[in-house]
Design a protein around this motif. Structure first.
Motif, PDB file in Angstrom:
ATOM      1  N   ILE A  70     103.449   3.057 -72.398  1.00 26.74           N
ATOM      2  CA  ILE A  70     103.642   1.924 -71.665  1.00 26.74           C
ATOM      3  C   ILE A  70     103.357   0.523 -72.449  1.00 26.74           C
ATOM      4  O   ILE A  70     103.948  -0.293 -72.051  1.00 26.74           O
ATOM      5  CB  ILE A  70     102.540   2.236 -70.502  1.00 26.74           C
ATOM      6  CG1 ILE A  70     102.990   3.503 -69.515  1.00 26.74           C
ATOM      7  CG2 ILE A  70     102.436   0.895 -69.771  1.00 26.74           C
ATOM      8  CD1 ILE A  70     102.134   3.928 -68.597  1.00 26.74           C
ATOM      9  N   ALA A  71     102.314   0.786 -73.162  1.00 29.17           N
ATOM     10  CA  ALA A  71     101.911  -0.535 -73.891  1.00 29.17           C
ATOM     11  C   ALA A  71     103.100  -0.785 -74.995  1.00 29.17           C
ATOM     12  O   ALA A  71     103.374  -2.207 -75.016  1.00 29.17           O
ATOM     13  CB  ALA A  71     100.529  -0.077 -74.699  1.00 29.17           C
ATOM     14  N   LEU A  72     103.770  -0.039 -75.524  1.00 32.89           N
ATOM     15  CA  LEU A  72     104.870  -0.324 -76.456  1.00 32.89           C
ATOM     16  C   LEU A  72     105.872  -0.846 -75.581  1.00 32.89           C
ATOM     17  O   LEU A  72     106.732  -1.781 -76.221  1.00 32.89           O
ATOM     18  CB  LEU A  72     105.151   0.550 -77.316  1.00 32.89           C
ATOM     19  CG  LEU A  72     104.255   1.234 -78.290  1.00 32.89           C
ATOM     20  CD1 LEU A  72     104.778   2.597 -79.022  1.00 32.89           C
ATOM     21  CD2 LEU A  72     104.052   0.039 -79.504  1.00 32.89           C
ATOM     22  N   VAL A  73     106.064  -0.307 -74.381  1.00 31.77           N
ATOM     23  CA  VAL A  73     107.323  -0.904 -73.680  1.00 31.77           C
ATOM     24  C   VAL A  73     106.779  -2.492 -73.208  1.00 31.77           C
ATOM     25  O   VAL A  73     107.767  -3.094 -73.103  1.00 31.77           O
ATOM     26  CB  VAL A  73     107.361   0.120 -72.372  1.00 31.77           C
ATOM     27  CG1 VAL A  73     108.379  -0.763 -71.319  1.00 31.77           C
ATOM     28  CG2 VAL A  73     108.163   1.245 -72.838  1.00 31.77           C
ATOM     29  N   ASP A  74     105.515  -2.455 -72.961  1.00 35.78           N
ATOM     30  CA  ASP A  74     105.177  -4.008 -72.509  1.00 35.78           C
ATOM     31  C   ASP A  74     105.171  -4.794 -73.758  1.00 35.78           C
ATOM     32  O   ASP A  74     105.829  -6.126 -73.706  1.00 35.78           O
ATOM     33  CB  ASP A  74     103.685  -4.010 -71.939  1.00 35.78           C
ATOM     34  CG  ASP A  74     103.447  -3.405 -70.581  1.00 35.78           C
ATOM     35  OD1 ASP A  74     104.685  -3.090 -69.808  1.00 35.78           O
ATOM     36  OD2 ASP A  74     102.694  -3.058 -69.998  1.00 35.78           O
TER      37      ASP A  74
END
Length: 156
Positions: A70-74
């Motif tokens: 999720i952090a990498l997608v953000d």
């Protein structure tokens, strides 16, 4: 008097000595069987605890992995040519809590991540690096399991 003692009348002392030895043997066998049964119950209980711990450890690992994704997608949204640094910091990382659904199998789990910008030195012509540290905690009444994953990404 039992039949054996009636047949051997001359050996009355032997018959009297043998009376009650079966009771002692039966009590000994019952005690041994009880000890083996108690050991098996304890072994089964420990095995169940170990299995429960393994399940919660896997949930915690997968929760931390999901938080890092999720952090990498953000950080790197699809279709964008630059990194979105709104949730990242150059100095002190900010804790971002991730919502995990119980319907997806994350019962009793919570996750958060921190994103830090690792800028290269001014003289180096290296790209900016980002470090994402995600932490997940899964717990029930008896077990608390924590897993942490660190991911580094580079903006090209």
């Amino acid at each position: 008097m039992n039949k054996r003692c009636m047949l051997i009348m001359s050996h009355k002392n032997i018959c009297k000595k043998q009376q009650g030895s079966a009771i002692v043997l039966a009590i000994f066998v019952i005690i041994i069987i009880s000890l083996v049964g108690a050991a098996l119950v304890s072994l089964q209980r420990d095995s169940a605890k170990g299995t429960s711990y393994e399940v919660y450890a896997a949930r915690a690992y997968l929760s931390a992995y999901s938080a890092s994704e999720i952090a990498l997608v953000d950080l790197f949204p699809l279709g964008s040519t630059t990194a979105n640094e709104t949730n990242c910091s150059e100095s002190d990382p900010i804790d971002i809590t991730v919502t995990l659904s119980d319907d997806d199998g994350f019962h009793g789990c919570s996750a958060a991540y921190q994103c830090q910008i690792l800028k290269p030195e001014a003289s180096a012509s290296l790209p900016t690096r980002y470090q994402v540290v995600s932490t997940a905690v899964c717990e029930n009444a008896q077990t608390v399991t924590r897993r942490q994953i660190t991911v580094e990404a580079v903006s090209l």
